[in-house]
Design an enzyme around this catalytic site. Structure first.
Site, mmCIF file in Angstrom:
data_model
loop_
_atom_site.group_PDB
_atom_site.id
_atom_site.type_symbol
_atom_site.label_atom_id
_atom_site.label_comp_id
_atom_site.label_asym_id
_atom_site.label_seq_id
_atom_site.Cartn_x
_atom_site.Cartn_y
_atom_site.Cartn_z
ATOM 1 N N GLU A 111 34.161 84.124 24.404
ATOM 2 C CA GLU A 111 34.514 85.105 25.440
ATOM 3 C C GLU A 111 36.001 85.437 25.410
ATOM 4 O OE1 GLU A 111 32.565 86.878 27.094
ATOM 5 O OE2 GLU A 111 30.671 85.854 26.734
ATOM 6 N N TYR A 155 35.988 87.451 34.815
ATOM 7 C CA TYR A 155 34.933 87.755 33.851
ATOM 8 C C TYR A 155 34.615 86.529 33.009
ATOM 9 C CZ TYR A 155 32.358 89.050 29.817
ATOM 10 O OH TYR A 155 31.398 89.046 28.855
ATOM 11 N N ASP A 178 31.749 93.275 32.391
ATOM 12 C CA ASP A 178 32.755 93.693 31.413
ATOM 13 C C ASP A 178 32.700 95.219 31.337
ATOM 14 O OD1 ASP A 178 30.504 94.339 29.970
ATOM 15 O OD2 ASP A 178 31.181 93.389 28.112
ATOM 16 N N CYS A 230 16.933 104.694 28.051
ATOM 17 C CA CYS A 230 17.413 103.725 29.048
ATOM 18 C C CYS A 230 16.275 103.247 29.954
ATOM 19 C CB CYS A 230 18.510 104.374 29.891
ATOM 20 S SG CYS A 230 19.181 103.266 31.145
ATOM 21 N N CYS A 261 18.411 106.055 37.746
ATOM 22 C CA CYS A 261 19.850 106.240 37.534
ATOM 23 C C CYS A 261 20.397 107.358 38.422
ATOM 24 C CB CYS A 261 20.126 106.557 36.068
ATOM 25 S SG CYS A 261 21.867 106.958 35.749
HETATM 26 FE FE1 SF4 Z 1 20.936 104.782 31.722
HETATM 27 FE FE2 SF4 Z 1 22.118 106.207 33.603
HETATM 28 FE FE3 SF4 Z 1 23.558 105.140 31.635
HETATM 29 FE FE4 SF4 Z 1 21.915 107.222 31.184
HETATM 30 S S1 SF4 Z 1 23.774 107.228 32.458
HETATM 31 S S2 SF4 Z 1 22.125 105.389 29.911
HETATM 32 S S3 SF4 Z 1 20.233 106.727 32.518
HETATM 33 S S4 SF4 Z 1 22.431 104.034 33.214
#
Ligand code: SF4
Length: 320
Positions: A66, A149, A167, A226, A232
Site C-alpha cells: 500500500e 487510507y 483511494d 458497470c 448511478c
Molecule cells: Fe458506473 Fe456511474 Fe461510474 Fe458509469 S459513472 S461507471 S454508471 S459508477
C-alpha cells in the site's frame, strides 16, 4: 487528520442514515452488494493484472504494497514489492537495516520519503508492538507515515475487517455513482463503510478498487459495463453535468509537472547516492542544474532535513 481517520473501527462503521443521508441505508446496502457480486464474478477472469499482494494476508506485506502503490504505477510496484520483501521480509528486518539500505532497495519507485516512513513505521512496530503489525485503526494511524487510507487498507486487506477504503479509484465510484456529487472525506468514509457487506471487507474493497480502475475510469467511464449503472446518480443525469469526482474525497487531482521540478532534482541526487557518495562540487551537475548551485544547495538542505541524506566526516554527501 479528519475525525473519520481518527475514529475507532466501530465508529467507522456508523451507518450514513444521519440527518441528511446521501442515500437511504437500503440503497447503500444494495449498491455495496452489487459491487461485491461484480467483484466475485470477475474472479480469475479479472482484467486487472494479477497483483501479488492479493494472495497474501501478511499485514507487513500488505502495508509495504500500500505504501508503494501510492503515487507509483502498479507495473513498477510489482517487481519492487518482491525485491523489498525479499530484502526485508518482516518489520524487524526492515527496522534493523540502515535507512540507506532501505533507500537502495526502493530504487525506481520515487517519492523516497515513503521509504523513510516505512522504515520509521517498521521501527515503531518493533518497539511498540513486538514486531507485529497492529490490527487496530488507532494503532495503525499512530505509525509514522501511515494515513487514513493506508491504515484502513491494512485492516481490510490483511485482517479482513469490514471497513471501507477510499483511494482515487474508489473515490470516483462513490462520488459519481453513489452520491452524485463531490464528497467530503468524512462523508466518503462513512458512505463506503456502510457499503461493505458483512464479512466481505477484503472482497468488497478489492472489487470497489477494481471497479474504479477498470470501469469507472477517469475521463470517460464504461457505464454499460458497470454493475451499478441502474443506480448511478451521475449516469441517471446522462452525465451532462460536471464530473462529481472532480475535487471529491480521495480523487487525485492533476499531478504537478515532474520535468524540471525540485522533485526531479531530489530524485536524481538520491539515485546517484545509491551508487556511492558525492563530493559537494558534484552536486549541482548531478541534480541537473550545473549552472544553479544555489538551487542544488537548497535541495541538499531539504534532503538532509528529511533524513534522506547525510554528510560524512569529509563533508561528502551519502545515504544515511
Ligand atoms: Fe458506473 Fe456511474 Fe461510474 Fe458509469 S459513472 S461507471 S454508471 S459508477
Amino acid at each position: 487528520m479528519t475525525r473519520a481517520e481518527g475514529t475507532s473501527l466501530a465508529d467507522g462503521r456508523r451507518r450514513v442514515a444521519g440527518a441528511a443521508p446521501i442515500r437511504s441505508p437500503t440503497q447503500v446496502t444494495a449498491i455495496g452488494q452489487a459491487i461485491d457480486r461484480w467483484g466475485t464474478a470477475q474472479g480469475s477472469n479479472s482484467r486487472r493484472p494479477e497483483l501479488p499482494w492479493r494472495s497474501t494476508r501478511d499485514p507487513w506485506a500488505v502495508l509495504v504494497s500500500e505504501v508503494m502503490a501510492q503515487q507509483t504505477q502498479l507495473a513498477r510496484v510489482v517487481p519492487a514489492y518482491h525485491q523489498f520483501l525479499a530484502a526485508f521480509p518482516t518489520p524487524e528486518a526492515c527496522a534493523s537495516a540502515a535507512l540507506g539500505q532501505v533507500l537502495r532497495v526502493w530504487k525506481g519507485l520515487g517519492y523516497n520519503r515513503r521509504a523513510r516512513n516505512l522504515h520509521h513505521a517498521a521501527t515503531a512496530i518493533v518497539s511498540d508492538h513486538d514486531g507485529v503489525v497492529p490490527a487496530s485503526l488507532d494503532a495503525l494511524l499512530a505509525l509514522p507515515g501511515v494515513g487514513g487510507y493506508t491504515a484502513r487498507a491494512v485492516l481490510a486487506f490483511a485482517f479482513d475487517s469490514d471497513i471501507g477504503v477510499v483511494d482515487t479509484n474508489a473515490g470516483r465510484v462513490l462520488s459519481r455513482g453513489v452520491a452524485g456529487r463531490a464528497l467530503r472525506p468524512s462523508e466518503a468514509q462513512s458512505l463506503v463503510d456502510a457499503m461493505v457487506p458483512t464479512g466481505h471487507g477484503w472482497q468488497f474493497g478489492q472489487a470497489l478498487l477494481d471497479l474504479g480502475a477498470l470501469v469507472c475510469v477517469a475521463g470517460e467511464p464504461l457505464c454499460p459495463e458497470c454493475p451499478i449503472v441502474r443506480r448511478c446518480r451521475w449516469a441517471a443525469r446522462s452525465r451532462i453535468d460536471p464530473d462529481p469526482a472532480r475535487g471529491s474525497a480521495g480523487v487525485s487531482g492533476a499531478q504537478s509537472t515532474f520535468a524540471g521540478s525540485d522533485r526531479q532534482g531530489r530524485g536524481r541526487l538520491v539515485d546517484a547516492l545509491r551508487n556511492g557518495s558525492l563530493s559537494p562540487p558534484q552536486v549541482a551537475s548531478v541534480t541537473g542544474w550545473p549552472d544553479d548551485p544555489d538551487r542544488a544547495e537548497r535541495i541538499v538542505a531539504g534532503l538532509i532535513g528529511d533524513g534522506l541524506m547525510v554528510r560524512d566526516g569529509s563533508g561528502n554527501l551519502c545515504l544515511p
